[in-house]
Structure formats: C-alpha cells, structure tokens
Scaffold this active site. Structure first.
Site, PDB file in Angstrom:
ATOM      1  CB  ALA A 230      -6.132   6.022  -4.252  1.00 63.98           C
ATOM      2  CD  GLU A 233      -3.964   5.942 -12.314  1.00 62.21           C
ATOM      3  OE1 GLU A 233      -4.568   6.337 -13.162  1.00 62.21           O
ATOM      4  OE2 GLU A 233      -2.543   5.450 -12.628  1.00 62.21           O
ATOM      5  CB  SER A 235      -3.991  14.174  -8.358  1.00 62.52           C
ATOM      6  OG  SER A 235      -4.574  14.117  -6.984  1.00 62.52           O
ATOM      7  CB  CYS A 340     -10.789   9.519  -0.781  1.00 61.62           C
ATOM      8  SG  CYS A 340      -9.226   9.768  -1.338  1.00 61.62           S
ATOM      9  CD  GLU A 349      -1.531  15.804  -5.059  1.00 62.50           C
ATOM     10  OE1 GLU A 349      -1.857  15.585  -6.295  1.00 62.50           O
ATOM     11  OE2 GLU A 349      -1.399  14.813  -4.073  1.00 62.50           O
TER      12      GLU A 349
END
Length: 392
Positions: A230, A233, A235, A340, A349
């Site tokens: 999760a 993919e 980010s 999430c 990030e």
C-alpha cells in the site's frame, strides 16, 4: 459505462466519471460485476457504512494461491470486527510509537539525495526518468527503513510488491496470478525469517514492535506486506501522477517553487487530482442502501475514489489543479475503520520529495510524454521523462 481496459479511458477517466455522476450517484457495471459509487457522498458512504465490509474470499483454487491467501487473511485491510478491531489496535499502537517522527529527518535526506541523483542524470544525458530516480526508490527505501530491512535485501521488495498487486486488477491473466503467488510466497518466507530474527534481537524498527505487540507471526508478516504494497504503490503513483500534473500546470509548479511551504497542501491536492487508487470494494454484510441504490447482502459495491475526487458538489472547480485548495476533503486514503494506517508516513514522503524537487530543480520540465500503466485500479505511469532545459 466505461471499459477499464480502454486506452482512451485509462489516459483520462475523469470525463467518463463526470458523465456517470450526472446520471446518478450509483451505477451497476456489467464488466466489473458490481455497483460503483461515483459521487463524493455515495463513495464516502460506501467506505463508512458499517453494513458494508471487507469480507475476504480466498483466490481460487485456494491451494494454488496459498501464500497470497495467507497474507490477505491475516491483513487488517481484509478483516472486519472483531478481528479487525484487535488487529487495528495492535498495529496502530506499534505504528504510533514515534516511527513517523523517527523517520522524518531520514525521509528528508533520502529525498534530497535522490533528487541530487536525478539532477546528475539530467546533467549527463540531458533528461532522466523521475520515476526511476525518485518516485519508485523513495517509498521503498522509507518502508525498508521503517521495517529495518537489511540493505542487501531491499532490491527484492519492489519486484515482490509489483507482482502481488497485479492480482488486484480485474481479469488478470493466469501468468500474472501465478507470478503474484510466487512473489507472495517469497515475500512471506523472507519476512517470517526477519520477524524471527527481531524476536531474538529486537531493535527500534516497526517489525520489532509488531512482534512484541501480541500479533501472530502470520499477522506480523501480513501487516508488513500490506505496509509495503500500500505504501509503495500509493506513494510512487502520487509522485508520478502528481509531478506530471504539476509540470502540465506550470503556474502550480511555479507557485510551489516560490513557496515550498505549500508542499503539504500540494500533497493533498495531488492525491485528489489524480488518485493513485481509483476503486475500493466493499461487500454487503446485510441489505444496505447507498444513495437510493439497494445493495443486497453478499453482493459488492465499490467506491470510485477518482470520481468522488472530482465531484463539483464538494470541490470548487474540481478539474482545476489548485495546490492551495482548502478545505480538501478527498478520500484518497479511504475512510471509516479501514482508513490507511500509513497515511501520516505517506504524507511525509510526498511532501519531502516535492520540497526537494522544487528547491533543487526549479526549472524542471517534461522531456517527453510519459507512458501510462495499463491498469485501472492502481493508476500510475510507467515512466516520467524530465529535463531542466528551457522550452523551445
């Protein structure tokens, strides 16, 4: 209705979604075999309604996909209360032990170093692939730091993740399904060994915290795999789709360059504007009504996150990229009990990457048209060629 394999739709699904929204909030999709919620209100209701859940059903034949099924049976994403409540509490407790703040300086340094590498490649060749040098390696390095995966093992993580997520696409061919199972088995075996090592020699990493939390070994492995798949993919595709959008909307890129303090609000807008996850399913645990549409017990309905993100009932000028947008109630990280768990780290990030790019490469431009991935559910690019040359 849209065809999720049509290249024209994949290139720009948003006009299709707009036409569906004008016709109604929920529609049956023959090709997907489920109903799809296209308004923000209906999609939010799908994500939050307690009568709808993530009811895992093993990939079939079950013995052929044993590892893939094990990972998902033990994932908090694929469980409902009371199992989900226990898993979420234990994982959240472990995740919140300062890991995001612990990693924040390291994430900033990684982003800066990778942008420096991107810059060197542009200086050498005149252009470079932003996905190869930043969007793809940054998330996996961050997750590897979070889990404290030894450096020699880190190159395995992306191929494993890429292979497993192909299983989520509708109509995936047998070759992709077999590759997903093979990768799941390798990944599970590796993490099982790593978790055993952390039981014997714990450290400040998340796996060590998870092994002390009361989770079973399979649950530790399932959680670690979920965080990588999760986190990686999402980010990768927020950065790929997002930088592509910024460079096509030059005024927005220049606004970010002029004020790097906009990186956080830009992150939210990029998630909204071109959602990296387009569709998220729920199954009815009982008869449910969403925006007047009856979902019978045992049948599925999906929230079309990309459609919800362009709903003019919620977002002013929804087809306009606006990195100062506030408020920005997108649902790109999901909603309800399955929101999430890694969202805070993902935000760190993406914002770090945007700050490094706008600071060190203010003249960044497209060097050509990127190639888009052929998948619908996970929306992203195959490459993103960039340069710093002035336009002709």
């Amino acid at each position: 209705m849209f065809d999720p394999r049509d290249p024209e739709f994949l290139a720009d699904p948003y006009p299709y979604f707009a036409r569906l929204r004008r016709r109604g909030e929920v529609h049956w999709h023959d090709g997907l075999g489920l109903a799809v919620a296209v308004s923000h209100a209906a999609a939010s209701a799908v994500l939050r309604h307690r009568g709808l859940g993530r009811l895992w059903s093993d990939a079939q034949p079950a013995d052929r996909f044993a590892a893939f099924n094990m990972l998902h049976r033990n994932s908090l994403l694929e469980n409902e209360p009371p199992a989900h409540t226990r898993l979420r509490r234990l994982v959240s407790t472990a995740f919140q032990r300062g890991h995001v703040e612990r990693l924040r300086p390291r994430v900033e340094q990684l982003a800066s170093d990778m942008v420096a590498g991107l810059t060197r490649q542009i200086e050498t060749d005149g252009q470079a692939d932003l996905l190869e040098h930043l969007a793809q390696p940054l998330p996996v390095e961050v997750i590897a730091e979070l889990l404290d995966v030894p450096a020699p093992d880190r190159p395995n993580l992306v191929p494993w993740s890429n292979a497993i997520v192909k299983m989520y696409e509708y109509g995936a061919p047998d070759e992709q399904r077999d590759s997903a199972e093979h990768a799941a088995a390798q990944f599970a075996r590796y993490l099982n060994e790593l978790a055993g090592e952390r039981v014997r020699r714990p450290g400040p990493d998340l796996i060590s915290d998870l092994t002390r939390s009361g989770l079973t070994t399979d649950e530790v492995v399932g959680t670690a795999v979920l965080l990588l798949m999760a986190g990686h993919e999402a980010s990768v595709n927020v950065l790929g789709n997002g930088v592509y959008a910024l460079l096509r909307h030059r005024s927005q890129w220049e606004a970010l360059v002029a004020d790097p303090g906009l990186a956080e609000s830009a992150t939210e807008e990029l998630i909204r504007f071109d959602s990296p996850l387009q569709l998220f399913e729920r199954t009815a645990k009982e008869d449910v009504e969403i925006a007047g549409y009856r979902v019978a017990q045992g049948t599925k309905i999906a929230a079309l996150l990309g459609a919800a993100a362009r709903d003019p009932a919620v977002f002013t000028a929804p087809d306009t990229l606006d990195i100062t947008r506030n408020p920005n109630p997108h649902i790109g990280f999901g909603g309800g009990i399955h929101y999430c768990v890694g969202a805070p780290l993902a935000r760190v990030e993406v914002a770090a990457a945007l700050r490094a790019l706008s600071r060190d490469l203010p003249g960044l431009r497209l060097a050509g048209m990127p190639r888009r991935r052929a998948e619908f559910v996970i929306r992203g690019l195959r490459d993103l060629p960039v340069t710093t040359a002035s336009p002709a």
